[in-house]
Design a protein around this motif. Structure first.
Motif, short mmCIF file in Angstrom:
data_model
loop_
_atom_site.label_atom_id
_atom_site.label_comp_id
_atom_site.label_asym_id
_atom_site.label_seq_id
_atom_site.Cartn_x
_atom_site.Cartn_y
_atom_site.Cartn_z
N LEU A 222 3.52 -9.67 12.82
CA LEU A 222 2.99 -8.48 13.46
C LEU A 222 2.36 -7.59 12.48
O LEU A 222 3.15 -6.92 11.91
N GLU A 223 1.02 -7.67 12.16
CA GLU A 223 0.38 -6.69 11.25
C GLU A 223 0.06 -5.27 11.63
O GLU A 223 -0.75 -5.27 12.65
N GLU A 224 0.04 -4.34 10.81
CA GLU A 224 -0.27 -2.94 11.06
C GLU A 224 0.03 -2.49 12.64
O GLU A 224 -0.94 -2.11 13.27
N GLY A 248 0.30 -2.75 4.45
CA GLY A 248 0.31 -2.93 2.94
C GLY A 248 -1.39 -2.46 2.74
O GLY A 248 -1.54 -1.77 1.77
N GLU A 249 -2.31 -2.71 3.78
CA GLU A 249 -3.70 -2.48 3.44
C GLU A 249 -3.98 -0.99 3.36
O GLU A 249 -5.16 -0.87 3.02
N THR A 250 -3.31 -0.14 3.97
CA THR A 250 -3.38 1.36 4.02
C THR A 250 -2.30 2.04 3.31
O THR A 250 -2.13 3.19 3.92
N PRO A 298 -1.40 -10.52 -0.39
CA PRO A 298 -2.40 -9.14 -0.22
C PRO A 298 -3.65 -9.43 0.89
O PRO A 298 -4.10 -10.28 1.06
N HIS A 299 -3.67 -8.06 1.23
CA HIS A 299 -4.77 -7.87 2.32
C HIS A 299 -6.04 -8.30 1.48
O HIS A 299 -6.34 -7.31 0.32
N THR A 300 -7.15 -8.93 1.96
CA THR A 300 -8.20 -9.09 1.20
C THR A 300 -9.41 -9.39 2.17
O THR A 300 -9.31 -9.97 3.29
MG MG Z 1 -5.02 -6.17 8.68
#
Ligand code: MG
Length: 365
Positions: A222-224, A248-250, A298-300
């Motif tokens: 479950l992301e962000e 992680g992406e923010t 990694p978020h990409t």
């Molecule tokens: Mg995302």
């Protein structure tokens, strides 16, 4: 060696597909700032950073007004000293966000110079532990798709050789999210890895209620789910749910990752080099994750060539996101995915230079 000139390029690059949405953003183009560092030995370094929406003009201003005067005349191989000096010039205007996005662009250009001097790509220079990197596909699953479009989209991705996909959540009524995940899981079967991404719009109560209900669909992570600054809420959620929590992406600093990890608030560390201050800080976060037996994925979206190389030197980075396929060819020597795996770039340098056509056609400043 000395840096003789700093030039920046503000670009607005349209998607070659219809507009896409997540729970926060409607996207038709991506803004970039490219940075070119010229040296007196003829080696040129290229770095970049990006944003889904407007705002990169502010990043360009920080690079030109704050960083360029500190870079000119300095030796680019004094990389860490330069990064320290650029960081401290931001003392009262912000240590993260716009200033850091610009700092990372410069860091990448400095790395590009170092790698070209060494005549190697990043992953060979640092010493790799993989010869190819698994891709998971997020170039589908958009929130604006109807359920039928969603299923068709995700199914076609699987048919192309991917076995892991992610879909967006965060519709105003979470019951719709639930029904969409149910339909996708049924269509894809149980063997496909399925991730879901809320893009930070739930509160804790919603995340506990609907995160728990979604567990029946064997969700990979479950992301962000919530506001990224609220580590305490993520710790509470991670404690209450079985499904792994990905963030992680923010997140902009290794110190914030340290706190998330120590609080037990994250299971999958999605550190993004372009939101941290650059390659060294990303490697610090990856090492931190390794100490706690956590995977770093990694978020990409547009920065695949960078993260694929970082994943290739990181034992706890099992795969890298694959998104915005329509923008792959904005880069010189674009990266490829074959049978669900990224190839690794062979050209010396970081490999993050836009084609001359992109630099000319989409330059707005
Ligand atoms: Mg995302």
């Amino acid at each position: 060696m000395k840096i003789t000139n700093v030039e920046t390029f503000l670009l607005d690059v349209p998607l070659k597909q219809k507009a896409i949405t997540d729970s926060q953003t409607r996207l038709e183009s991506v803004e970039f700032v490219a940075v070119r560092l010229d040296t007196d030995e003829g080696i040129t370094g290229w770095g970049f950073n990006w944003n889904y929406t407007k705002g990169m003009r502010a990043v360009q201003t920080v690079i030109e007004d704050n960083y360029a005067p500190l870079l000119k005349g300095r030796d680019p191989l004094e990389h860490k000293n330069l990064m320290r000096d650029l960081f401290y010039t931001n003392h009262f205007i912000g240590r993260v966000g716009i200033t850091q996005v610009g700092l990372c662009a410069v860091d990448l250009a400095l790395w590009d110079i170092r790698l070209k001097l060494a005549n190697q790509p990043l992953w060979k220079y640092l010493g790799s532990c993989k010869t190819k990197v698994k891709a998971y596909n997020t170039d589908g699953g958009w929130l604006s798709w109807t359920t039928d479009e969603l299923i068709q989209d995700m199914s076609s991705i699987i048919d192309r050789g991917f076995d892991a996909v992610k879909m967006k959540l965060g519709r105003p009524d979470p019951r719709e999210d639930y029904e969409r995940v149910k339909a996708v899981r049924k269509a894809l079967g149980d063997d496909v890895k399925l991730m879901v991404d809320v893009n930070t719009v739930w509160d804790l109560k919603t995340a506990i209620t609907w995160g728990r209900r979604l567990e029946e669909f064997n969700i990979e992570w479950l992301e962000e789910p919530m506001h990224p600054f609220d580590k305490k809420a993520h710790a509470e959620l991670a404690h209450r749910l079985d499904v792994p929590i990905a963030v992680g992406e923010t997140i902009y600093t290794k110190y914030d990752f340290r706190d998330y990890i120590e609080m037990g608030a994250v299971d999958i560390v999605q550190a993004d080099c372009t939101k941290l201050s650059g390659i060294d800080e990303w490697l610090d976060v990856a090492a931190l994750g390794r100490c706690y037996n956590l995977e770093v994925i990694p978020h990409t979206n547009v920065q695949q060539k960078l993260h694929v190389q970082l994943a290739a030197v990181t034992s706890n980075a099992p795969m890298v996101e694959y998104c915005y396929e329509s923008l792959l060819d904005i880069w010189e020597n674009p990266i490829k995915v074959i049978d669900g795996y990224y190839t690794l770039p062979e050209e010396p340098g970081l490999g993050c230079k836009f084609t001359n056509k992109v630099l000319e056609d989409y330059r707005i400043g």
